[in-house]
Design an enzyme around this catalytic site. Structure first.
Site, mmCIF file in Angstrom:
data_model
loop_
_atom_site.group_PDB
_atom_site.id
_atom_site.type_symbol
_atom_site.label_atom_id
_atom_site.label_comp_id
_atom_site.label_asym_id
_atom_site.label_seq_id
_atom_site.Cartn_x
_atom_site.Cartn_y
_atom_site.Cartn_z
ATOM 1 N NE ARG A 31 -4.314 -0.919 1.970
ATOM 2 C CZ ARG A 31 -5.013 -1.055 2.831
ATOM 3 N NH1 ARG A 31 -5.318 -0.709 4.664
ATOM 4 N NH2 ARG A 31 -6.571 -0.864 2.442
ATOM 5 N NE ARG A 40 -0.145 -0.154 -6.673
ATOM 6 C CZ ARG A 40 -0.460 0.470 -5.413
ATOM 7 N NH1 ARG A 40 -1.022 0.233 -4.866
ATOM 8 N NH2 ARG A 40 -0.419 1.758 -5.727
#
Ligand code: CP3
Length: 344
Positions: A31, A40
């Site tokens: 995150r 990611r």
């Protein structure tokens, strides 16, 4: 087996005396970390989860970069519906979706509850590899979603603010609800046992949406299954229960086989201690939004939080997951303040 160099987290869970409280952060892997965001861009969510080398790398990032006292394995709670035979998609930026929700007895009958270790071998492999890479530096935390929270996703098919479809199902098809909750419980226990076998030193059960229920309904649809899970590990490994939003359940849960209870910021440390009669380790309860305040303010609040809980039988943590907008140096200030804490 390599002996742990830093076992503060396990000591706190065993209610042994510590020189300072241990600290980790829910959702610490991913995150908000720039190195995670780079990964990611290269690999989709379930590739990251299902590739042990990637999951290990992501798990270790906060240990190396933030200095937490525990590593939580990078995975997701929705691997359980997948292992039960339900398709789960993760849309970047949008969250999870389950295209085929549970509607009927037949849907429940076809769900798998066996062989979690086989279906979720990639999680076990990631745990074993992480354990090896940690080389005894800090304990490894395994996890699963609580039956009620998994039920919510299986009925609604996606996240919800109210979980009204899940609750409608629970209130109108109560018998089927308990069948499904029980099936989830069975595979979850099996899965957590496999995680411990693979190297997890303790496990946390995330009941993120238990707070959608009233106290009476929590006792019907959430608590019995949380207790079953805690009971299944009483001779095995420490279990932390995190029923978010359910401060009223603290008294009952403190008399369970669990070793720790996670609490959010809607209850004061003093009242949580009072409700649990100081007889269980508490974990929490810093509001993650407070990590957006200036660092000196964060440090002051963290010190006050530890003073209020007391340094023993306590695990410093957030009251829910860290949000993606938290600056890394603010997360580090949170952790550093706990590590600098001196017992008065
Ligand atoms: O704590 C950790 O760092 C370990 C990793 C972890 C993830 N999910 C990775 C993840 C853990 C412990 C979870 C648990 C989880 N997953 C919960 C319970 C905890 C909580 O916050 O209440 C829930 C409800 C889920 C379901 C889920 N997974 C949602 C709602 C989402 C989308 C929104 C979001 O960012 O949380 C996910 C995706 C997910 N799981 C991400 C991560 C790092 C973000 C997706 C991405 O980075 O691409």
């Amino acid at each position: 087996m390599t002996e742990l160099k830093n076992d503060l987290l396990l000591k706190a869970l065993r209610k042994e005396k510590v020189s300072r409280p241990p600290v980790w952060m829910m959702r610490q892997a991913g995150r908000y970390l720039p190195d995670y965001i780079k990964l990611r861009e290269k690999y989709d969510f379930f590739t990251r989860v299902q590739t042990p080398e990637l999951a290990t790398e992501i798990t270790l990032q906060p240990v190396h970069q933030i200095g937490v006292d525990g590593a939580i394995i990078f995975s997701d709670i929705l691997v359980i519906p997948q292992a039960m035979g339900v398709e789960v998609l993760m849309e970047e930026g949008k969250g999870p979706s389950l295209p085929k929700t549970i509607l009927t007895q037949k849907d429940i009958d076809t769900l798998n509850t066996a062989n979690a270790e086989h279906h979720l071998k990639y999680v076990c492999d990631a745990l074993s590899l992480t354990k090896k890479e940690l080389n005894g530096s800090v304990p490894l935390i395994g996890f699963a979603g609580a039956p009620w929270t998994i039920f919510c996703y299986m009925i609604e098919g996606k996240g919800s603010k109210t979980w009204d479809k899940a609750k409608q199902f629970a209130y109108t098809q109560t018998e089927l609800t308990h069948q499904l909750l029980q099936k989830i419980t069975i595979i979850t226990i099996d899965y957590l046992k496999a995680q411990i076998k693979a190297g997890a030193d303790c496990v946390q059960v995330f009941d993120s949406w238990a707070g959608a229920l009233s106290p009476e309904d929590f006792k019907i649809f959430a608590q019995p299954y949380l207790l079953q899970i805690a009971d299944a590990f009483k001779d095995d490994a420490p279990v932390i229960l995190f029923p978010k939003g359910c401060w009223y359940a603290l008294k009952d849960l403190s008399n369970s086989a669990a070793s720790g209870i996670g609490i959010d910021w809607t209850i004061s440390p003093q009242f949580a201690r009072e409700l649990t009669n100081n007889n269980i380790t508490l974990q929490g309860n810093f509001d993650p939004a407070k990590l957006l305040a200036p660092i000196p303010q964060i440090k002051k609040w963290v010190k006050e939080m530890i003073d209020a809980f007391g340094a023993q039988n306590y695990i410093a943590n957030l009251g829910h997951g860290i949000t993606p907008n938290v600056p890394v140096d603010h997360a580090k200030a949170f952790v550093d303040t706990v590590k600098e804490y001196r017992i008065p």
